[in-house]
Design a protein around this motif. Structure first.
Motif, PDB file in Angstrom:
ATOM      1  N   ASN A  14      43.316  46.538  34.114  1.00 29.15           N
ATOM      2  CA  ASN A  14      42.158  45.678  34.398  1.00 29.15           C
ATOM      3  C   ASN A  14      40.930  46.451  34.902  1.00 29.15           C
ATOM      4  O   ASN A  14      39.820  45.946  34.864  1.00 29.15           O
ATOM      5  N   SER A  83      47.942  38.459  34.978  1.00 27.88           N
ATOM      6  CA  SER A  83      48.659  39.624  35.525  1.00 27.88           C
ATOM      7  C   SER A  83      49.037  39.499  37.005  1.00 27.88           C
ATOM      8  O   SER A  83      49.405  40.496  37.621  1.00 27.88           O
ATOM      9  N   SER A 104      50.824  45.434  46.130  1.00 27.19           N
ATOM     10  CA  SER A 104      49.787  44.424  46.360  1.00 27.19           C
ATOM     11  C   SER A 104      49.489  44.214  47.840  1.00 27.19           C
ATOM     12  O   SER A 104      50.374  44.319  48.688  1.00 27.19           O
ATOM     13  N   ARG A 105      48.227  43.881  48.140  1.00 29.56           N
ATOM     14  CA  ARG A 105      47.877  43.394  49.480  1.00 29.56           C
ATOM     15  C   ARG A 105      47.255  42.003  49.409  1.00 29.56           C
ATOM     16  O   ARG A 105      47.420  41.195  50.311  1.00 29.56           O
ATOM     17  N   THR A 106      46.527  41.719  48.311  1.00 30.98           N
ATOM     18  CA  THR A 106      45.884  40.409  48.192  1.00 30.98           C
ATOM     19  C   THR A 106      46.868  39.348  47.670  1.00 30.98           C
ATOM     20  O   THR A 106      47.056  38.300  48.301  1.00 30.98           O
ATOM     21  N   SER A 107      47.484  39.620  46.540  1.00 32.81           N
ATOM     22  CA  SER A 107      48.286  38.581  45.879  1.00 32.81           C
ATOM     23  C   SER A 107      49.492  38.151  46.700  1.00 32.81           C
ATOM     24  O   SER A 107      49.905  36.995  46.642  1.00 32.81           O
TER      25      SER A 107
HETATM   26  C1  LIG Z   1      44.459  40.764  38.992  1.00 30.96           C
HETATM   27  C2  LIG Z   1      44.948  41.823  39.570  1.00 30.96           C
HETATM   28  O1  LIG Z   1      44.338  42.186  40.729  1.00 30.96           O
HETATM   29  C3  LIG Z   1      44.834  43.217  41.573  1.00 30.96           C
HETATM   30  C4  LIG Z   1      45.565  42.643  42.680  1.00 30.96           C
HETATM   31  C5  LIG Z   1      45.575  43.243  43.915  1.00 30.96           C
HETATM   32  C6  LIG Z   1      46.473  42.797  45.029  1.00 30.96           C
HETATM   33  O2  LIG Z   1      47.242  41.870  44.845  1.00 30.96           O
HETATM   34  O3  LIG Z   1      46.419  43.403  46.121  1.00 30.96           O
HETATM   35  C7  LIG Z   1      44.706  44.330  44.146  1.00 30.96           C
HETATM   36  C8  LIG Z   1      43.877  44.789  43.186  1.00 30.96           C
HETATM   37  C9  LIG Z   1      43.693  44.105  41.904  1.00 30.96           C
HETATM   38  O4  LIG Z   1      43.539  45.032  40.893  1.00 30.96           O
HETATM   39  C10 LIG Z   1      46.044  42.604  38.975  1.00 30.96           C
HETATM   40  O5  LIG Z   1      46.138  43.799  39.243  1.00 30.96           O
HETATM   41  O6  LIG Z   1      46.783  42.071  38.158  1.00 30.96           O
END
Ligand SMILES: C=C(O[C@@H]1C=C(C(=O)O)C=C[C@H]1O)C(=O)O
Length: 248
Positions: A14, A83, A104-107
């Motif tokens: 991405n 994704s 991941s930190r956000t999701s």
């Molecule tokens: C949409 C996306 O976003 C990502 C999700 C992130 C997270 O969850 O911390 C951090 C960066 C992004 O690149 C992905 O990577 O699929």
């Protein structure tokens, strides 16, 4: 010679349109050192000062002193992102355990918010080991992000798209990652950095030509799933997410 500005970027597909523009910009490339890694590592590097700018998970913005979003480009979504998902063999109501992607930190935080406030469920959350994807079975589900998530689509019975679910709950788009600096930077540099990001978006056909990815249509991914502009609506989504995160 001036010291180079260290820029950390997410090493997933991405980010390719943004990096394409940056790499095309010869003047910018002379001023920066580009480091690619998965999001949780980019977050650590920006937090402890190993880099000056990072495409970081937005969930860590409150932990950074002097954090400034320096760009109009981000990794966001207006609807399904494709994704980032909750991957499960059972419907969400039956999930008992959710393994949280270590990259991941956000999701992972978005998943906690959605399970609590959108689905109104209270599963156990477990930190992931490196082989966590193989542990999705029965009532054990997992959050997976990035290219590994694209590759895992259709491998579980259910995949709940977290950006689509956020939109359904709040009516707002979602921002996963943004370009954040941990110190003031010259305006001229920020302008050049923004123009380089814009260039990648304008050259999307050339970006796609460079990529050979058989598991998902990258044109759909770059033009319909990921939404790269950090619009006022996205900033609203970001503010709401950070407010909810503060109350978790
Ligand atoms: C949409 C996306 O976003 C990502 C999700 C992130 C997270 O969850 O911390 C951090 C960066 C992004 O690149 C992905 O990577 O699929």
């Amino acid at each position: 010679m001036l010291e180079q500005i260290k820029v950390g970027a997410v090493s997933y597909l991405n980010t390719r349109p943004l990096l394409y523009g940056i790499r095309q910009s010869a003047i910018l490339m002379q001023q920066i050192e580009l480091i690619e890694d998965y999001p949780a590592n980019i977050a650590n590097m920006l937090m402890d000062g190993r880099i000056d700018i990072g495409l970081v998970p937005v969930a860590i913005i409150p932990k950074i002193n002097n954090a400034q979003i320096i760009s109009d480009f981000c990794i966001g979504a207006e609807g399904n992102v494709a994704s980032v998902g909750l991957f499960s063999d059972v419907p969400v109501e039956e999930i008992e355990e959710v393994i949280l992607d270590y990259q991941s930190r956000t999701s992972v935080n978005l998943a906690r918010i959605l399970l609590q406030q959108y689905w109104k469920l209270n599963p156990i959350f477990t930190p992931a080991g490196t082989d966590f994807i193989a542990q999705i079975k029965g009532t054990t589900a997992a959050i997976i992000i990035g290219d590994r998530a694209l590759a895992h689509r259709n491998k579980t019975r259910y995949m709940y798209d977290l950006a689509g679910s956020w939109k359904a709950m709040t009516g707002l788009p979602f921002v996963f990652a943004a370009w954040v600096a941990n110190k003031p930077l010259p305006d001229t540099f920020i302008e050049a950095f923004n123009s380089a990001n814009a260039l990648g978006m304008a050259e999307i056909d050339a970006v796609i030509k460079e990529i050979n990815y058989p598991l998902y249509d990258v044109r759909t991914y770059f033009t319909q799933n990921i939404s790269y502009r950090l619009t006022p609506e996205k900033l609203k989504g970001l503010d709401l997410f950070l407010e909810m995160l503060g109350k978790l």
